[in-house]
Design an enzyme around this catalytic site. Structure first.
Site, PDB file in Angstrom:
ATOM      1  N   THR A   1       2.868  -2.207  -6.762  1.00 35.89           N
ATOM      2  CA  THR A   1       1.406  -2.232  -6.761  1.00 35.89           C
ATOM      3  C   THR A   1       0.827  -1.308  -7.842  1.00 35.89           C
ATOM      4  O   THR A   1       1.481  -0.337  -8.249  1.00 35.89           O
ATOM      5  CB  THR A   1       0.904  -1.763  -5.371  1.00 35.89           C
ATOM      6  OG1 THR A   1      -0.489  -1.488  -5.435  1.00 35.89           O
ATOM      7  CG2 THR A   1       1.604  -0.492  -4.902  1.00 35.89           C
ATOM      8  N   ASP A   2      -0.404  -1.584  -8.238  1.00 32.31           N
ATOM      9  CA  ASP A   2      -1.085  -0.681  -9.184  1.00 32.31           C
ATOM     10  C   ASP A   2      -1.464   0.649  -8.525  1.00 32.31           C
ATOM     11  O   ASP A   2      -1.787   1.618  -9.215  1.00 32.31           O
ATOM     12  CB  ASP A   2      -2.325  -1.359  -9.794  1.00 32.31           C
ATOM     13  CG  ASP A   2      -3.372  -1.795  -8.774  1.00 32.31           C
ATOM     14  OD1 ASP A   2      -3.148  -1.632  -7.559  1.00 32.31           O
ATOM     15  OD2 ASP A   2      -4.424  -2.325  -9.201  1.00 32.31           O
ATOM     16  N   GLU A   3      -1.382   0.688  -7.179  1.00 32.83           N
ATOM     17  CA  GLU A   3      -1.822   1.903  -6.486  1.00 32.83           C
ATOM     18  C   GLU A   3      -0.896   3.093  -6.760  1.00 32.83           C
ATOM     19  O   GLU A   3      -1.265   4.239  -6.505  1.00 32.83           O
ATOM     20  CB  GLU A   3      -1.964   1.652  -4.979  1.00 32.83           C
ATOM     21  CG  GLU A   3      -2.986   0.568  -4.693  1.00 32.83           C
ATOM     22  CD  GLU A   3      -3.453   0.519  -3.249  1.00 32.83           C
ATOM     23  OE1 GLU A   3      -3.474   1.556  -2.588  1.00 32.83           O
ATOM     24  OE2 GLU A   3      -3.796  -0.597  -2.802  1.00 32.83           O
TER      25      GLU A   3
ATOM     26  N   TYR B   1       0.662   5.033   1.719  1.00 31.44           N
ATOM     27  CA  TYR B   1       1.163   3.714   1.296  1.00 31.44           C
ATOM     28  C   TYR B   1       1.610   3.756  -0.159  1.00 31.44           C
ATOM     29  O   TYR B   1       2.740   3.370  -0.499  1.00 31.44           O
ATOM     30  CB  TYR B   1       0.069   2.644   1.481  1.00 31.44           C
ATOM     31  CG  TYR B   1       0.314   1.373   0.682  1.00 31.44           C
ATOM     32  CD1 TYR B   1       1.397   0.537   0.972  1.00 31.44           C
ATOM     33  CD2 TYR B   1      -0.531   1.017  -0.387  1.00 31.44           C
ATOM     34  CE1 TYR B   1       1.630  -0.616   0.224  1.00 31.44           C
ATOM     35  CE2 TYR B   1      -0.306  -0.136  -1.130  1.00 31.44           C
ATOM     36  CZ  TYR B   1       0.778  -0.949  -0.822  1.00 31.44           C
ATOM     37  OH  TYR B   1       1.019  -2.085  -1.562  1.00 31.44           O
TER      38      TYR B   1
ATOM     39  N   LYS C   1       5.394   3.293  -1.890  1.00 33.84           N
ATOM     40  CA  LYS C   1       5.713   2.276  -2.915  1.00 33.84           C
ATOM     41  C   LYS C   1       6.234   2.955  -4.184  1.00 33.84           C
ATOM     42  O   LYS C   1       7.154   2.464  -4.836  1.00 33.84           O
ATOM     43  CB  LYS C   1       4.478   1.421  -3.238  1.00 33.84           C
ATOM     44  CG  LYS C   1       3.999   0.514  -2.132  1.00 33.84           C
ATOM     45  CD  LYS C   1       5.003  -0.564  -1.742  1.00 33.84           C
ATOM     46  CE  LYS C   1       5.188  -1.616  -2.808  1.00 33.84           C
ATOM     47  NZ  LYS C   1       6.095  -2.708  -2.340  1.00 33.84           N
TER      48      LYS C   1
HETATM   49  P1  NAD Z   1       1.878  -8.355   3.969  1.00 36.72           P
HETATM   50  O1  NAD Z   1       1.585  -7.118   4.754  1.00 36.72           O
HETATM   51  O2  NAD Z   1       0.985  -9.525   4.085  1.00 36.72           O
HETATM   52  O3  NAD Z   1       3.352  -8.874   4.316  1.00 36.72           O
HETATM   53  C1  NAD Z   1       4.453  -8.018   4.427  1.00 36.72           C
HETATM   54  C2  NAD Z   1       5.595  -8.812   5.041  1.00 36.72           C
HETATM   55  O4  NAD Z   1       6.733  -7.950   5.138  1.00 36.72           O
HETATM   56  C3  NAD Z   1       5.293  -9.315   6.457  1.00 36.72           C
HETATM   57  O5  NAD Z   1       5.698 -10.656   6.587  1.00 36.72           O
HETATM   58  C4  NAD Z   1       6.115  -8.403   7.346  1.00 36.72           C
HETATM   59  O6  NAD Z   1       6.528  -9.032   8.559  1.00 36.72           O
HETATM   60  C5  NAD Z   1       7.298  -8.093   6.430  1.00 36.72           C
HETATM   61  N1  NAD Z   1       7.957  -6.835   6.787  1.00 36.72           N
HETATM   62  C6  NAD Z   1       7.376  -5.636   7.006  1.00 36.72           C
HETATM   63  N2  NAD Z   1       8.310  -4.726   7.333  1.00 36.72           N
HETATM   64  C7  NAD Z   1       9.511  -5.362   7.275  1.00 36.72           C
HETATM   65  C8  NAD Z   1      10.849  -4.951   7.493  1.00 36.72           C
HETATM   66  N3  NAD Z   1      11.160  -3.679   7.835  1.00 36.72           N
HETATM   67  N4  NAD Z   1      11.844  -5.872   7.342  1.00 36.72           N
HETATM   68  C9  NAD Z   1      11.540  -7.147   7.012  1.00 36.72           C
HETATM   69  N5  NAD Z   1      10.298  -7.592   6.813  1.00 36.72           N
HETATM   70  C10 NAD Z   1       9.283  -6.716   6.932  1.00 36.72           C
HETATM   71  O7  NAD Z   1       2.012  -7.858   2.464  1.00 36.72           O
HETATM   72  P2  NAD Z   1       1.534  -8.541   1.104  1.00 36.72           P
HETATM   73  O8  NAD Z   1       0.109  -8.235   0.897  1.00 36.72           O
HETATM   74  O9  NAD Z   1       2.022  -9.933   1.069  1.00 36.72           O
HETATM   75  O10 NAD Z   1       2.349  -7.662   0.045  1.00 36.72           O
HETATM   76  C11 NAD Z   1       3.670  -8.049  -0.367  1.00 36.72           C
HETATM   77  C12 NAD Z   1       4.170  -7.067  -1.398  1.00 36.72           C
HETATM   78  O11 NAD Z   1       3.278  -7.056  -2.509  1.00 36.72           O
HETATM   79  C13 NAD Z   1       4.228  -5.627  -0.885  1.00 36.72           C
HETATM   80  O12 NAD Z   1       5.391  -5.043  -1.395  1.00 36.72           O
HETATM   81  C14 NAD Z   1       2.982  -4.979  -1.469  1.00 36.72           C
HETATM   82  O13 NAD Z   1       3.186  -3.599  -1.679  1.00 36.72           O
HETATM   83  C15 NAD Z   1       2.855  -5.728  -2.784  1.00 36.72           C
HETATM   84  N6  NAD Z   1       1.483  -5.823  -3.328  1.00 36.72           N
HETATM   85  C16 NAD Z   1       0.472  -6.338  -2.560  1.00 36.72           C
HETATM   86  C17 NAD Z   1      -0.798  -6.464  -3.107  1.00 36.72           C
HETATM   87  C18 NAD Z   1      -1.936  -7.073  -2.327  1.00 36.72           C
HETATM   88  O14 NAD Z   1      -3.062  -7.089  -2.815  1.00 36.72           O
HETATM   89  N7  NAD Z   1      -1.708  -7.623  -1.140  1.00 36.72           N
HETATM   90  C19 NAD Z   1      -1.040  -6.040  -4.417  1.00 36.72           C
HETATM   91  C20 NAD Z   1       0.030  -5.519  -5.169  1.00 36.72           C
HETATM   92  C21 NAD Z   1       1.281  -5.422  -4.609  1.00 36.72           C
END
Ligand code: NAD
Length: 362
Positions: free
Chosen positions: A134-136, A160, A164
């Site tokens: 993430t950019d965070e 968080y 990351k």
């Molecule tokens: P989300 O919270 O919607 O989904 C996370 C998924 O991971 C869920 O299905 C959950 O059940 C699963 N999970 C959590 N803990 C787990 C574990 N211990 N073992 C197996 N599965 C597990 O998240 P998202 O928004 O889809 O983000 C996905 C990735 O992208 C993350 O790594 C996040 O840091 C990164 N990201 C998200 C954004 C955003 O805007 N949503 C932006 C940049 C990066």
């Protein structure tokens, strides 16, 4: 043909990515590993598993034996690692699950990849561990600071973001120490279908349709860069298919907006949809737009999140130049598409909110 392990593939971005990949590369073998936390939802995968286009394993990425078995049984050669605890507010209340999943879980996956892919003193050909970040991790920017590049020093503010950042450091350390073939992408805020309604865009849509307050943190002037999730999937595809082992790419939408303006845009889109389609007033009678009242009347300022970063912005020029990636959706087209998706798919989000999707047998 690749054999992919997609962690967190029942969550928001991971779920969109599983749909994207199985459609674009139907010959590839896809295994989804997901613990189905509150944020995971099997319904997001639709019929992909029933139709044999993906395999689902219900389990935790910190489970060393399970992860190693998946690598061996499925001959995994590509990991796309989405699984994470992702909601900043939850990390402020309790960061333990964030450290466990985001840091320890990443280490378990890295070790399994190392054990499986380093054979007789050599790395197997065409293997890749792609880590989604993430950019965070870069911290906050002032109003006139230049956007984050891949060289911006890490300065995470929330638990968080710190978890990351820890994961990113581990991934790079495994590349440096053992030679593990990795790539990392740091992306800005995503929005689109299948996002759990605790994040800004779906929370506002779902609350508006219920006629509930639309909570705006503080003055609402926090700035984020916004990218439609389908564009994010394309960018990850480009990285996985390019000869860029060891590299990091920042992914963004060239689309900086204030939170309060995002909420105003969502309200205007909902008002326009209700004006076009009178049946929506029957389906969502508690939405102000059902009575011809502006949805924006629900906007309510609430106390700001502690330590809330004011601005994130991504400089996406590296991935644009090196991998010819540019987003196809503007915020206007992407948000319209997203509002329409939530209006059409109320079965998905009502099941998410009442927890009924959790009836899973595996
Ligand atoms: P989300 O919270 O919607 O989904 C996370 C998924 O991971 C869920 O299905 C959950 O059940 C699963 N999970 C959590 N803990 C787990 C574990 N211990 N073992 C197996 N599965 C597990 O998240 P998202 O928004 O889809 O983000 C996905 C990735 O992208 C993350 O790594 C996040 O840091 C990164 N990201 C998200 C954004 C955003 O805007 N949503 C932006 C940049 C990066």
């Amino acid at each position: 043909m690749r054999s992919l392990l997609i962690t967190g593939g029942s969550g928001f971005i991971g779920g969109n990515f599983v749909h994207y990949w199985t459609q674009k590369y139907p010959a590839d073998h896809v295994v989804v590993l997901d613990a189905l936390t509150y944020a995971g939802n099997l319904a997001t995968l639709g019929k992909l598993c029933e139709e044999g286009r993906a395999c689902f394993v219900h389990g935790d990425i910190t489970d060393v034996g399970l992860v190693q078995n998946i690598f061996e049984q499925h001959g995994v050669d590509t990991v796309v690692h989405f699984a994470a605890e992702t909601h900043v507010d939850r990390s402020i209340v309790d960061s333990s699950a964030f450290v466990r999943t985001n840091v320890l879980g990443t280490q378990v996956l890295l070790d399994a990849a190392r054990r499986s892919w380093f054979v007789d003193g050599n790395w197997r050909d065409s293997v890749r561990f792609h880590h989604i970040s993430t950019d965070e991790v870069y911290g906050a920017l002032g109003p006139t600071d230049p956007p984050f590049t891949e060289l911006t020093p890490y300065s995470p503010s929330s638990p968080y973001a710190a978890s990351k950042a820890g994961a990113d450091h581990l991934v790079r350390a495994y590349a440096h120490t053992y030679g593990l073939p990795i790539t990392i992408s740091n992306c800005s805020n995503n929005y689109g279908p299948y996002q759990f309604p605790e994040k800004l865009v779906p929370l506002m849509i779902v609350n508006a349709l219920h006629g509930r307050a639309l909570p705006i943190y503080g003055d609402g002037l926090q700035i984020r860069d916004w990218l439609h999730v389908e564009d994010h999937c394309v960018a990850i595809d480009r990285i996985i298919h390019a000869n860029v082992t060891g590299e990091t790419f920042n992914i963004g939408g060239r689309s900086e907006h204030r939170n309060i303006d995002i909420v105003r845009m969502i309200c205007a889109l909902i008002d326009a949809r209700f004006a076009d389609d009178t049946f929506l007033s029957t389906r969502f009678p508690r939405c102000p737009a059902a009575r011809g009242v502006s949805t924006a009347t629900l906007m309510t300022h609430v106390a700001d999140r502690p330590g809330h970063d004011r601005r994130y912005a991504i400089d996406p020029s590296r991935i644009a130049k090196k991998l010819a990636f540019e987003p196809t959706q503007t915020l206007a087209t992407g948000l319209r598409h997203t509002v329409d998706w939530y209006l059409a798919q109320d079965g998905w989000w009502t099941a998410v909110l009442d927890g009924s999707y959790r009836s899973v047998s595996d």
